[in-house]
Design a protein around this motif. Structure first.
Motif, PDB file in Angstrom:
ATOM      1  N   TRP A 154       0.839  -1.209   0.000  1.00  0.00           N
ATOM      2  CA  TRP A 154       0.000   0.000   0.000  1.00  0.00           C
ATOM      3  C   TRP A 154       0.869   1.253   0.000  1.00  0.00           C
ATOM      4  O   TRP A 154       0.715   2.127  -0.843  1.00  0.00           O
ATOM      5  CB  TRP A 154      -0.865   0.038   1.267  1.00  0.00           C
ATOM      6  CG  TRP A 154      -2.232  -0.526   1.125  1.00  0.00           C
ATOM      7  CD1 TRP A 154      -2.595  -1.819   1.346  1.00  0.00           C
ATOM      8  CD2 TRP A 154      -3.435   0.168   0.760  1.00  0.00           C
ATOM      9  NE1 TRP A 154      -3.945  -1.961   1.139  1.00  0.00           N
ATOM     10  CE2 TRP A 154      -4.476  -0.758   0.777  1.00  0.00           C
ATOM     11  CE3 TRP A 154      -3.709   1.489   0.418  1.00  0.00           C
ATOM     12  CZ2 TRP A 154      -5.795  -0.407   0.469  1.00  0.00           C
ATOM     13  CZ3 TRP A 154      -5.013   1.838   0.117  1.00  0.00           C
ATOM     14  CH2 TRP A 154      -6.042   0.891   0.138  1.00  0.00           C
ATOM     15  N   VAL A 168       1.057   3.775  -3.239  1.00  0.00           N
ATOM     16  CA  VAL A 168       0.522   5.135  -3.134  1.00  0.00           C
ATOM     17  C   VAL A 168       1.648   6.150  -3.327  1.00  0.00           C
ATOM     18  O   VAL A 168       1.478   7.160  -4.020  1.00  0.00           O
ATOM     19  CB  VAL A 168      -0.194   5.341  -1.780  1.00  0.00           C
ATOM     20  CG1 VAL A 168      -0.662   6.777  -1.652  1.00  0.00           C
ATOM     21  CG2 VAL A 168      -1.375   4.410  -1.674  1.00  0.00           C
ATOM     22  N   VAL A 193     -13.400  11.796   6.840  1.00  0.00           N
ATOM     23  CA  VAL A 193     -12.890  10.585   7.482  1.00  0.00           C
ATOM     24  C   VAL A 193     -12.306  10.966   8.833  1.00  0.00           C
ATOM     25  O   VAL A 193     -11.715  12.034   8.995  1.00  0.00           O
ATOM     26  CB  VAL A 193     -11.757   9.920   6.669  1.00  0.00           C
ATOM     27  CG1 VAL A 193     -11.735   8.440   6.917  1.00  0.00           C
ATOM     28  CG2 VAL A 193     -11.856  10.264   5.213  1.00  0.00           C
ATOM     29  N   THR A 220      -9.442  10.366  11.288  1.00  0.00           N
ATOM     30  CA  THR A 220      -8.107   9.768  11.240  1.00  0.00           C
ATOM     31  C   THR A 220      -7.195  10.457  12.240  1.00  0.00           C
ATOM     32  O   THR A 220      -7.376  11.636  12.540  1.00  0.00           O
ATOM     33  CB  THR A 220      -7.509   9.856   9.813  1.00  0.00           C
ATOM     34  OG1 THR A 220      -6.136   9.512   9.875  1.00  0.00           O
ATOM     35  CG2 THR A 220      -7.646  11.258   9.238  1.00  0.00           C
ATOM     36  N   SER A 267      -0.890   7.521   9.230  1.00  0.00           N
ATOM     37  CA  SER A 267      -1.645   6.711   8.288  1.00  0.00           C
ATOM     38  C   SER A 267      -0.796   6.316   7.102  1.00  0.00           C
ATOM     39  O   SER A 267       0.329   6.775   6.934  1.00  0.00           O
ATOM     40  CB  SER A 267      -2.853   7.490   7.788  1.00  0.00           C
ATOM     41  OG  SER A 267      -2.400   8.693   7.207  1.00  0.00           O
ATOM     42  N   LEU A 287      -1.402   7.154   4.138  1.00  0.00           N
ATOM     43  CA  LEU A 287      -1.246   8.320   3.277  1.00  0.00           C
ATOM     44  C   LEU A 287      -0.064   9.176   3.719  1.00  0.00           C
ATOM     45  O   LEU A 287       0.737   9.610   2.887  1.00  0.00           O
ATOM     46  CB  LEU A 287      -2.535   9.151   3.295  1.00  0.00           C
ATOM     47  CG  LEU A 287      -2.541  10.346   2.347  1.00  0.00           C
ATOM     48  CD1 LEU A 287      -2.456   9.869   0.915  1.00  0.00           C
ATOM     49  CD2 LEU A 287      -3.758  11.200   2.544  1.00  0.00           C
ATOM     50  N   PRO A 303      -5.044  -2.537   6.303  1.00  0.00           N
ATOM     51  CA  PRO A 303      -5.623  -1.215   6.082  1.00  0.00           C
ATOM     52  C   PRO A 303      -6.762  -1.268   5.063  1.00  0.00           C
ATOM     53  O   PRO A 303      -6.672  -1.978   4.068  1.00  0.00           O
ATOM     54  CB  PRO A 303      -4.436  -0.410   5.539  1.00  0.00           C
ATOM     55  CG  PRO A 303      -3.480  -1.402   5.041  1.00  0.00           C
ATOM     56  CD  PRO A 303      -3.697  -2.676   5.774  1.00  0.00           C
ATOM     57  N   LYS A 304      -7.850  -0.518   5.358  1.00  0.00           N
ATOM     58  CA  LYS A 304      -8.982  -0.510   4.421  1.00  0.00           C
ATOM     59  C   LYS A 304      -8.938   0.691   3.502  1.00  0.00           C
ATOM     60  O   LYS A 304      -9.402   0.644   2.374  1.00  0.00           O
ATOM     61  CB  LYS A 304     -10.301  -0.524   5.198  1.00  0.00           C
ATOM     62  CG  LYS A 304     -10.564  -1.867   5.860  1.00  0.00           C
ATOM     63  CD  LYS A 304     -11.965  -1.902   6.449  1.00  0.00           C
ATOM     64  CE  LYS A 304     -12.127  -3.141   7.308  1.00  0.00           C
ATOM     65  NZ  LYS A 304     -11.266  -3.052   8.514  1.00  0.00           N
ATOM     66  N   SER A 305      -8.407   1.805   4.005  1.00  0.00           N
ATOM     67  CA  SER A 305      -8.267   2.966   3.137  1.00  0.00           C
ATOM     68  C   SER A 305      -6.917   3.611   3.419  1.00  0.00           C
ATOM     69  O   SER A 305      -6.214   3.209   4.343  1.00  0.00           O
ATOM     70  CB  SER A 305      -9.385   3.973   3.391  1.00  0.00           C
ATOM     71  OG  SER A 305      -9.094   4.704   4.565  1.00  0.00           O
ATOM     72  N   VAL A 306      -6.569   4.639   2.648  1.00  0.00           N
ATOM     73  CA  VAL A 306      -5.268   5.262   2.852  1.00  0.00           C
ATOM     74  C   VAL A 306      -5.216   6.044   4.156  1.00  0.00           C
ATOM     75  O   VAL A 306      -4.152   6.450   4.607  1.00  0.00           O
ATOM     76  CB  VAL A 306      -4.886   6.195   1.689  1.00  0.00           C
ATOM     77  CG1 VAL A 306      -4.528   5.395   0.471  1.00  0.00           C
ATOM     78  CG2 VAL A 306      -5.979   7.188   1.398  1.00  0.00           C
ATOM     79  N   PHE A 307      -6.386   6.264   4.790  1.00  0.00           N
ATOM     80  CA  PHE A 307      -6.372   7.009   6.044  1.00  0.00           C
ATOM     81  C   PHE A 307      -6.179   6.100   7.249  1.00  0.00           C
ATOM     82  O   PHE A 307      -6.100   6.568   8.375  1.00  0.00           O
ATOM     83  CB  PHE A 307      -7.663   7.820   6.194  1.00  0.00           C
ATOM     84  CG  PHE A 307      -7.743   8.944   5.211  1.00  0.00           C
ATOM     85  CD1 PHE A 307      -6.997  10.090   5.408  1.00  0.00           C
ATOM     86  CD2 PHE A 307      -8.533   8.847   4.083  1.00  0.00           C
ATOM     87  CE1 PHE A 307      -7.044  11.135   4.497  1.00  0.00           C
ATOM     88  CE2 PHE A 307      -8.582   9.887   3.165  1.00  0.00           C
ATOM     89  CZ  PHE A 307      -7.841  11.031   3.375  1.00  0.00           C
ATOM     90  N   ASP A 308      -6.151   4.778   7.027  1.00  0.00           N
ATOM     91  CA  ASP A 308      -5.929   3.835   8.129  1.00  0.00           C
ATOM     92  C   ASP A 308      -4.444   3.731   8.433  1.00  0.00           C
ATOM     93  O   ASP A 308      -3.608   3.846   7.537  1.00  0.00           O
ATOM     94  CB  ASP A 308      -6.446   2.446   7.733  1.00  0.00           C
ATOM     95  CG  ASP A 308      -7.941   2.369   7.888  1.00  0.00           C
ATOM     96  OD1 ASP A 308      -8.501   3.273   8.529  1.00  0.00           O
ATOM     97  OD2 ASP A 308      -8.535   1.417   7.358  1.00  0.00           O
TER      98      ASP A 308
END
Lengths: 239, 296
Positions: B75, B79, B144, B146, B150, B152, B237-242
């Protein structure tokens, strides 16, 4: 040129300008924020004292141990890497000059080693430590960092040494020099400034790398051995 | 003046050179063998497939699943490359094709400074600037919740770190393209952007891929900066903010305590071995792209 093409042309040019100034802006932001946060805590005490009780919570003391430790570590490693690296770079360019395939294989190996992340060197150095039954020490840190900066040093010396003209080498042969004399007396002198650059470059890489020394150099708040790893540890601890 | 005569000095010097050369040439193999011998203990009890695809990481219960770390690493790296790749490509084209020579003279020191900043400083900068920015502005703006630590944040810091590396290679590649190619296209009536799109980029494609590949390999192994901002939570992680956890961060975080639990040491060495294998693989493949590029 159609209208759509014109728009495309303008659009991509704008994107390119944005990307370029994005990089410059990021650099400015990094420098600004580091100075803005860092300048007010720089003082004479910080540079000349070792950490005292509760230093990491904002009390007295300084980071002299980490500064000296970093310098000692990086100088030691650079010296050791120089002692191994210079002969290799010279060997490639003087002794193996007629064996093109051999040279390209060795350069390829060096490029591969250059790409290995420093944490892998750290892990390898640590397992060597356990294997030999040593403790974390300045020496262990130096050895690990040496392995890490060796390819960088050899490759950048190699770049410079390969620009030495063949005529110079032939002239030295015709005067009766042997190969090691040509290597150490002519090549080193001819590309002296480039070799210094290579050494400084490796020193910079060695002093800034934390991952390789995190487990091998150890930590102490006294004036013995510390490293950039100490800086990282202080930060992660506060988090 | 000298202790030894000329012939003896020649012998000493040559031997010293050959020993050094052997040491350096054996280094990658030594690294691989050393790490493999250490992780054999783990590989003996678990299959490679189990280690890579099992999701539970509980060393005290003897469960070593590297899946969350591998996914976390992928991830972060992907990214980061999504940010780095377009920025670097556009900048490289701009500074080599559009601007005057003096602009490159400004860009080069800037790139060198970015390349020279140690990774710990990047991590620190991430904590001071990027993490608060994500938790206070970007997160709420995107709706979101957060903490800022993360995927991101790590990816952004990482992308800045590999920009100088990738950009330097790309600039070299674009400068190496012969001017005649460009002139021929322009004389046939193509616009500058058409020339870039259809001729320069296509000509430089193997080189561009290689540059991105080298960047990817470097990003995958980056430790300190990522460790400081990624959050270090063992979860998919489910999204880039996790928050996430990466392989290098796993090794760096657990060195002190691993000696008390059996096989833990071996598991970390296995993680290092994985990193080494990935890095060698990427560099190997990209090397062939570069060789192919140079042959044109």
């Amino acid at each position: 040129m159609t209208r759509a093409q014109k728009v495309e042309e303008k659009f991509f040019k704008l994107l390119m300008i944005l990307a370029t100034y994005f990089i410059l802006a990021i650099l400015a932001i990094i420098i600004y924020s580091i100075f803005e946060k860092g300048l007010k805590s720089i003082s004479w005490e910080m540079l000349t004292q070792v950490p005292q009780g509760g230093y990491y919570y904002g009390k007295g003391g300084g980071i002299l141990n980490a500064i000296l430790g970093s310098l000692a570590l990086a100088s030691g490693a650079t010296l050791l890497a120089f002692l191994i690296g210079l002969p290799v770079a010279l060997y490639l360019n003087v002794f193996l000059i007629r064996h093109k395939r051999m040279i390209s294989i060795i350069r390829f190996l060096l490029d591969l080693v250059w790409g290995i992340p420093s944490i892998v060197y750290g892990a390898f150095g640590f397992s060597l430590l356990i294997f030999f039954g040593l403790q974390t020490s300045l020496l262990a840190g130096i050895l690990t960092v040496t392995l890490f900066i060796l390819p960088i040093m050899i490759r950048s010396m190699d770049e410079i040494l390969s620009t030495v003209p063949v005529g110079l080498q032939e002239a030295a042969y015709s005067l009766g020099s042997n190969k090691s004399e040509i290597a150490f007396k002519i090549f080193t002198r001819q590309s002296f400034s480039g070799i210094i650059t290579a050494v400084l470059l490796s020193f910079g890489r060695g002093i800034g790398d934390a991952a390789a020394v995190l487990f091998t150099a150890g930590y102490t708040d006294h004036l013995q051995v510390c490293s950039p790893g100490d800086l990282a540890n202080g930060i992660t601890r506060q988090k | 003046m000298y202790l030894l005569n000329r012939a003896q000095r020649h012998t000493v010097n040559s031997t010293w050179m050959i020993i050094s050369l052997l040491l350096v040439a054996l280094l990658p193999f030594l690294l691989f063998i050393g790490l493999y011998l250490k992780s054999v203990l783990l590989l003996h009890d678990y299959s490679l497939f189990d280690l890579i695809f099992s999701k539970t990481w509980r060393p005290s219960a003897g469960k070593f699943g590297f899946y969350p770390f591998i996914i976390g690493s992928i991830w972060v790296t992907v990214v980061a490359m999504l940010i780095t790749a377009p920025v670097c490509l556009l900048t490289a084209i701009y500074v080599t094709q559009y601007t005057k020579k003096y602009f490159l003279r400004i860009m080069h020191p800037a790139i060198d400074i970015l390349a020279g900043i140690p990774s710990v400083v990047y991590g620190l900068w991430g904590i001071l600037v990027i993490v608060p920015f994500i938790s206070r502005y970007l997160g709420p703006w995107m709706g979101v919740k957060t903490m800022g630590y993360s995927i991101l944040a790590a990816a952004f810091v990482l992308s800045i770190m590999i920009i100088p590396f990738v950009l330097n290679i790309l600039i070299e590649i674009f400068r190496a393209i012969p001017t005649e190619l460009k002139e021929a296209t322009l004389s046939l009536g193509a616009t500058q952007w058409q020339t870039i799109k259809h001729v320069l980029v296509r000509k430089a494609l193997p080189g561009i891929i290689a540059a991105f590949g080298f960047g990817l390999a470097r990003a995958f192994g980056e430790t300190m900066a990522v460790l400081m901002v990624v959050g270090n939570v063992v979860r998919l992680p489910k999204s880039v903010f996790d928050p996430g956890y990466t392989l290098p961060a796993l090794i760096a975080n657990n060195y002190g305590e691993m000696l008390s639990i059996p096989k833990y040491d071996s598991a970390l060495m296995f993680a290092a071995l994985l990193l080494l294998a990935v890095s060698l693989f990427f560099n190997l493949v990209m090397h062939f792209f570069i060789v192919k590029y140079n042959k044109y």
